[in-house]
Design a protein around this motif. Sequence first.
Motif, mmCIF file in Angstrom:
data_model
loop_
_atom_site.group_PDB
_atom_site.id
_atom_site.type_symbol
_atom_site.label_atom_id
_atom_site.label_comp_id
_atom_site.label_asym_id
_atom_site.label_seq_id
_atom_site.Cartn_x
_atom_site.Cartn_y
_atom_site.Cartn_z
ATOM 1 N N GLU A 111 0.717 -1.285 -0.105
ATOM 2 C CA GLU A 111 0.000 -0.120 0.083
ATOM 3 C C GLU A 111 0.997 1.111 -0.076
ATOM 4 O OE1 GLU A 111 -4.009 -1.907 2.184
ATOM 5 O OE2 GLU A 111 -2.654 -0.583 3.410
ATOM 6 N N GLN A 112 1.989 1.201 0.813
ATOM 7 C CA GLN A 112 2.976 2.410 0.708
ATOM 8 C C GLN A 112 4.184 1.723 0.809
ATOM 9 O OE1 GLN A 112 1.405 4.124 4.554
ATOM 10 N NE2 GLN A 112 0.473 5.701 3.205
ATOM 11 N N GLU A 120 1.422 9.215 -11.612
ATOM 12 C CA GLU A 120 1.280 10.646 -10.830
ATOM 13 C C GLU A 120 2.633 10.849 -10.090
ATOM 14 O OE1 GLU A 120 -3.085 12.029 -9.636
ATOM 15 O OE2 GLU A 120 -1.562 12.142 -8.017
ATOM 16 N N ARG A 131 2.141 8.064 -7.225
ATOM 17 C CA ARG A 131 0.827 7.336 -7.008
ATOM 18 C C ARG A 131 1.076 6.171 -8.311
ATOM 19 N NH1 ARG A 131 -4.280 8.315 -5.457
ATOM 20 N NH2 ARG A 131 -3.752 10.332 -5.354
ATOM 21 N N ASN A 161 -2.486 1.120 -9.408
ATOM 22 C CA ASN A 161 -3.558 0.766 -8.341
ATOM 23 C C ASN A 161 -3.625 1.509 -7.071
ATOM 24 O OD1 ASN A 161 -1.173 0.561 -6.890
ATOM 25 N ND2 ASN A 161 -0.979 -1.651 -6.662
ATOM 26 N N GLY A 162 -3.228 2.581 -6.984
ATOM 27 C CA GLY A 162 -3.664 3.600 -5.833
ATOM 28 C C GLY A 162 -2.416 3.605 -4.889
ATOM 29 N N ALA A 163 -1.523 2.629 -4.770
ATOM 30 C CA ALA A 163 -0.483 2.564 -3.832
ATOM 31 C C ALA A 163 0.370 3.981 -3.777
ATOM 32 C CB ALA A 163 0.468 1.474 -4.149
ATOM 33 N N LEU A 164 0.950 4.580 -2.796
ATOM 34 C CA LEU A 164 1.637 5.645 -2.627
ATOM 35 C C LEU A 164 3.052 5.388 -2.406
ATOM 36 C CD1 LEU A 164 -1.017 7.939 -1.021
ATOM 37 C CD2 LEU A 164 -0.669 7.830 -3.473
ATOM 38 N N ARG A 175 -0.246 5.790 11.715
ATOM 39 C CA ARG A 175 -1.222 4.841 11.206
ATOM 40 C C ARG A 175 -1.965 4.382 12.378
ATOM 41 N NH1 ARG A 175 3.866 2.641 7.969
ATOM 42 N NH2 ARG A 175 3.496 3.284 6.001
ATOM 43 N N GLY A 210 -4.063 11.314 -1.733
ATOM 44 C CA GLY A 210 -4.937 10.304 -0.981
ATOM 45 C C GLY A 210 -5.190 9.092 -1.825
ATOM 46 N N SER A 211 -5.549 8.073 -1.339
ATOM 47 C CA SER A 211 -5.938 6.757 -1.965
ATOM 48 C C SER A 211 -6.958 6.132 -1.034
ATOM 49 C CB SER A 211 -4.656 5.754 -2.327
ATOM 50 O OG SER A 211 -4.066 6.303 -3.523
ATOM 51 N N THR A 212 -7.928 5.391 -1.865
ATOM 52 C CA THR A 212 -8.733 4.511 -1.093
ATOM 53 C C THR A 212 -8.310 3.010 -1.486
ATOM 54 O OG1 THR A 212 -10.276 6.365 -1.345
ATOM 55 C CG2 THR A 212 -11.089 4.291 -0.388
ATOM 56 N N LEU A 213 -7.704 2.324 -0.228
ATOM 57 C CA LEU A 213 -7.070 0.849 -0.906
ATOM 58 C C LEU A 213 -7.978 -0.203 0.024
ATOM 59 C CD1 LEU A 213 -3.452 1.802 -0.603
ATOM 60 C CD2 LEU A 213 -4.822 1.650 -2.711
ATOM 61 N N THR A 262 -5.870 6.126 2.991
ATOM 62 C CA THR A 262 -4.396 6.131 2.852
ATOM 63 C C THR A 262 -4.054 7.618 2.067
ATOM 64 O OG1 THR A 262 -4.334 3.910 2.265
ATOM 65 C CG2 THR A 262 -2.216 5.236 1.779
ATOM 66 N N VAL A 266 -0.660 10.663 1.762
ATOM 67 C CA VAL A 266 0.840 11.199 1.991
ATOM 68 C C VAL A 266 0.580 12.801 1.812
ATOM 69 C CG1 VAL A 266 3.047 11.441 1.274
ATOM 70 C CG2 VAL A 266 1.928 9.375 1.158
ATOM 71 N N ILE A 318 2.971 10.457 6.627
ATOM 72 C CA ILE A 318 2.482 9.511 6.091
ATOM 73 C C ILE A 318 1.437 8.702 6.969
ATOM 74 C CG2 ILE A 318 3.219 7.023 5.537
ATOM 75 C CD1 ILE A 318 5.936 8.306 4.781
#
Lengths: 335, 335, 335, 335
Positions: free
Chosen positions: A147-148, A191, A218, A221-224, D154, D196-199, D212, D214, D228
């Motif tokens: 995820e990160q 991104e 980014r 799949n949305g992972a940052l 977190r 931001g992401s929605t994972l 999620t 940053v 983070i």
Amino acid sequence: MTSPLRLGLIGTGRIGQVHAATIATGADTELSYIADPFIAGAEALSQRFGGRVTTDPAELIGSGQVDAIVIASPTPTHIDLLAAAIDAGIPALCEKPIDLDIARVDALRERVAAAGVPIALGFNRRFDPAFAEVRARVAAGEIGDLEQLTIVSRDPAAPPADYVAISGGIFRDMTIHDFDMARFFLPDIVEVTASGSTLFDDGARQHGDYDTAVTTLRASNGALVTIINSRHSAVGYDQRLEAFGVNGHLSVANAHTSLVSASTAATTDARGPYQDFFLDRYAAAYRAELADFVSLTRGERSHAATFDDGRAALVLADAATASAGGAGRVSVDLG
Amino acid sequence: MTSPLRLGLIGTGRIGQVHAATIATGADTELSYIADPFIAGAEALSQRFGGRVTTDPAELIGSGQVDAIVIASPTPTHIDLLAAAIDAGIPALCEKPIDLDIARVDALRERVAAAGVPIALGFNRRFDPAFAEVRARVAAGEIGDLEQLTIVSRDPAAPPADYVAISGGIFRDMTIHDFDMARFFLPDIVEVTASGSTLFDDGARQHGDYDTAVTTLRASNGALVTIINSRHSAVGYDQRLEAFGVNGHLSVANAHTSLVSASTAATTDARGPYQDFFLDRYAAAYRAELADFVSLTRGERSHAATFDDGRAALVLADAATASAGGAGRVSVDLG
Amino acid sequence: MTSPLRLGLIGTGRIGQVHAATIATGADTELSYIADPFIAGAEALSQRFGGRVTTDPAELIGSGQVDAIVIASPTPTHIDLLAAAIDAGIPALCEKPIDLDIARVDALRERVAAAGVPIALGFNRRFDPAFAEVRARVAAGEIGDLEQLTIVSRDPAAPPADYVAISGGIFRDMTIHDFDMARFFLPDIVEVTASGSTLFDDGARQHGDYDTAVTTLRASNGALVTIINSRHSAVGYDQRLEAFGVNGHLSVANAHTSLVSASTAATTDARGPYQDFFLDRYAAAYRAELADFVSLTRGERSHAATFDDGRAALVLADAATASAGGAGRVSVDLG
Amino acid sequence: MTSPLRLGLIGTGRIGQVHAATIATGADTELSYIADPFIAGAEALSQRFGGRVTTDPAELIGSGQVDAIVIASPTPTHIDLLAAAIDAGIPALCEKPIDLDIARVDALRERVAAAGVPIALGFNRRFDPAFAEVRARVAAGEIGDLEQLTIVSRDPAAPPADYVAISGGIFRDMTIHDFDMARFFLPDIVEVTASGSTLFDDGARQHGDYDTAVTTLRASNGALVTIINSRHSAVGYDQRLEAFGVNGHLSVANAHTSLVSASTAATTDARGPYQDFFLDRYAAAYRAELADFVSLTRGERSHAATFDDGRAALVLADAATASAGGAGRVSVDLG
């Protein structure tokens, strides 16, 4: 038993010397040819490790005496040398970056793809045992979906102002390693957002560069991904990574130079300095990188960065440069 | 819902004060009576935590107003107070050691066994969360058979010379905790070998005691215990343990006072001081010890040291004293 | 510039091979002669690293083609080879132990002293960077007077029963390294107390040896040394040391094989395996040991164990064997 | 000696209960009045800790029986309660955030400034011993000028979807703590960039929130802050901070629940779980926060977040929300 791979080395600066030693001590490689316009550099390496010398890379490539080449000459020469290697059908391991100008990279891209000649980019950190271990454990599912990703990458000290002037800026020169590391875990970055500051380095100030930067990527799949850079670090070379997934995280710590810790009235469990030079910290990585390149030339499995990976890192560096320069969030398409 | 256990406290020195606070803040205990010949001490505690006061422990024991007692008075009073508690049928938690004279301990032993009144000895470290966790994990088989136990136990600073004079010596005064800890893991000790040195403490030198000691114990199953003691430690209270078994080891580290670490050019990952006072380091242990004593008085499961455990610790201390004094290896029978 | 030291190697087993590689890759050493009755071993090394071969060590020593020798043949040959080297005036680096029989060692002692030929004993751990660093920092006064030294030394797995049979027992075979390490810090040991157990190793059981041991040494200044040994360790090679002084302590931790740590719901900050083979753990030590030997042959400063140091380690091993066997505390005179 | 501060508590939910216990056990505070429309909550606390009860906060504020109040009621009530406290001249410690609507906050701002009544915002992490220590050491110049601040924050698990719906979004609900922590070190933030992401969290997905994120902040002096965030963490509550300066860095690690580490064939030095609940992790912080508030009411030195600090955190949260929603880089003026 395979006969050793005859390698030609182009460029005998600091990195060229590392490759020369690795080639010479490898069980299945030999240093057969060395090219450098500064012939004394080539001769010095030849004396230590063997191999013919020339001032002319073209002579080396056309000699019939090299099975593959390592390109460790200055960045502006990379594109032409890669082109020559492709034309000669000779696999090449080329130091990063391919070039500082994406247009020149793109101009070569189709030819590389068509030629089918193995090309590896010198993103050596992929071969660092710790980073490679984390990637393998993530790939094996140990922490579930990633995820990160957090990368801390700080050099011991800023380069000379002269070097900053021609470096292409912090994102193309330094962060480019971290962009490739990010893509080692999450190839499809979509991104880029970056912020830079100039806090301490006169060279950076003089040449309009940053010495301090934070970049967020980014993935599709949305992972940052977060990349934290500085051109200096009082504690020594600061190279850390944390992969955070659904089920936990895997972290790479800095490498200490000693197993000793001290506890006194003032401080407890205090360790000594970190390895503070990239050639020490990544010594094993350089060896593994060359071994992987040998595999690549033999058509075996390789984890090396490809030409397209090298291009992608530059695309991200360009985007980060634009973002930090005022563009805010920048979309990229690495396809 | 059970009504709170009415506790009588005998002795209002440093440890007595700890027990008073623990009793007063416990949900199922109340401090009902406090005895100390130095009545001002009793009164001060009463003012803070409640409870009647007296100079006479016998009055407290015979008052009908205490369900159980905590004996925290000077060591020479322990035997008589335990005897009185047994006669009155009142459970007692008695600070260690029972006595410095094994003959006096043995004289009471049969009576304790016959009476069946619950007696717990104040070996509080059994209730330290970390030590208790290691013991439980060893008991659960996590590291297989226990082969070696290593205990490092160093005090921040040597006690006053006056105290050394009446302490019974380092093995009876300080190592006695470690003897009990050893027996918490390996109850059946059969052999003791100890070495002592006097390196820094004038009090020890003056009174023929050691300030530095190493003791080796052998359990009946052959497992070996090493106890490393010093009466001073520049880094603070040094309390570590390692249980080494067939399948690995479990270790208890020192407790830091802060989560902060510092990395500079000089040192990296340096932590701050350890907790350097036994009342801080073992604060949780004292609370758990009292909670266990409450359970014991209710006929529930207890991990506390029994009278016989207290006797065994003294037997080991006597053996270590003899061994260090010239006897070499000393066999013991704790049966 | 000095010409390289021509080294003769006697013995081509596991340790001989380590020395051969170190000699061949050293900048100021060359492998000129290799002797082994098992000639195939010598030839295999010669093929990789160069050098003439012979089955006869005497031929090597008398050849006039070696400036110094490394004795890595079986223990029973050491005494005669050392004698031959002395007679020939050729410096020798001899693997530990000198011999298992102190009488044979003593018989050679005067001759060694009289000859003045540089003799180094292969106690390689003196050259481990971490142990050497701790010793240097202690010597520099960083923790004040040294009061306690704790050495944990556990092998990954017990040797074959055949080897146990001829090893001289755990104290002469394994702890001997720790005796030398103890004397690296505190040369003047005056008293030995040891306890041994046989808990898991059939080879030890069969041959009357121990697989588990604890030894306490007393230095003439009263400092106490504790050595904790086991012939097995599930976690890998367990090699730790703590020097405890007036002002704090310095510790050597185990060497991890990776910089990665993992945190999940079950465990946090979990590291991977330790280096679990002595050739890995002490790779740097073997290189530094040879470099020191080169210095020694040139009359320069050396930290190597001398013949008398090798003798002292055996005296301590004998004393520990006697102590564990029933003698209790044993006084020794290393003078 | 000062008489205890009579405190009125408004709101008896989870945080209200924490404050009640802290007030009741504090040496210089007493819980004199408790208000909650849900009167059973107030009565339950009164039974444990004393104090009168009411359903009406106005009654409490106007009672003449409270010297100061703690506002722990739902966020939408904060503004009106603060206004009432100011009008009554009663100091207030108000839980964060002041409100989710900056317009409402701004509407009160001038009145707060004019009134001069002490107002503290409940950013308790300022009082965490570790964070406070790092800030003090940075302020003392230990690592020179602060160049980068990295905050990992977190939560163990995402809140219920209902809560997400009214939370104001991750930046206003969760990151707001980190915004205040950033400003604890670098008050003058001028620029915000957030992704931001929605994972993983259905609640976030349903209500258009992120799970999620940053965030990068730039201070007016060019220093860069990275925050983070994740709404879940398999390893427990993940709360770390690194202050990176010219001369090194200071780091706050996660708090383990045990001093025990385990080494086996599989993993070495493995610790157990982190503290995984904010009330455990920040227990000391809540106590120190209240002690600071007592100081504030007495006109003494306070480190607490002020009303303007609370407003600044909301401004940053709004900017981050806008940035992540598409605005890219957002300039802010906290003046």
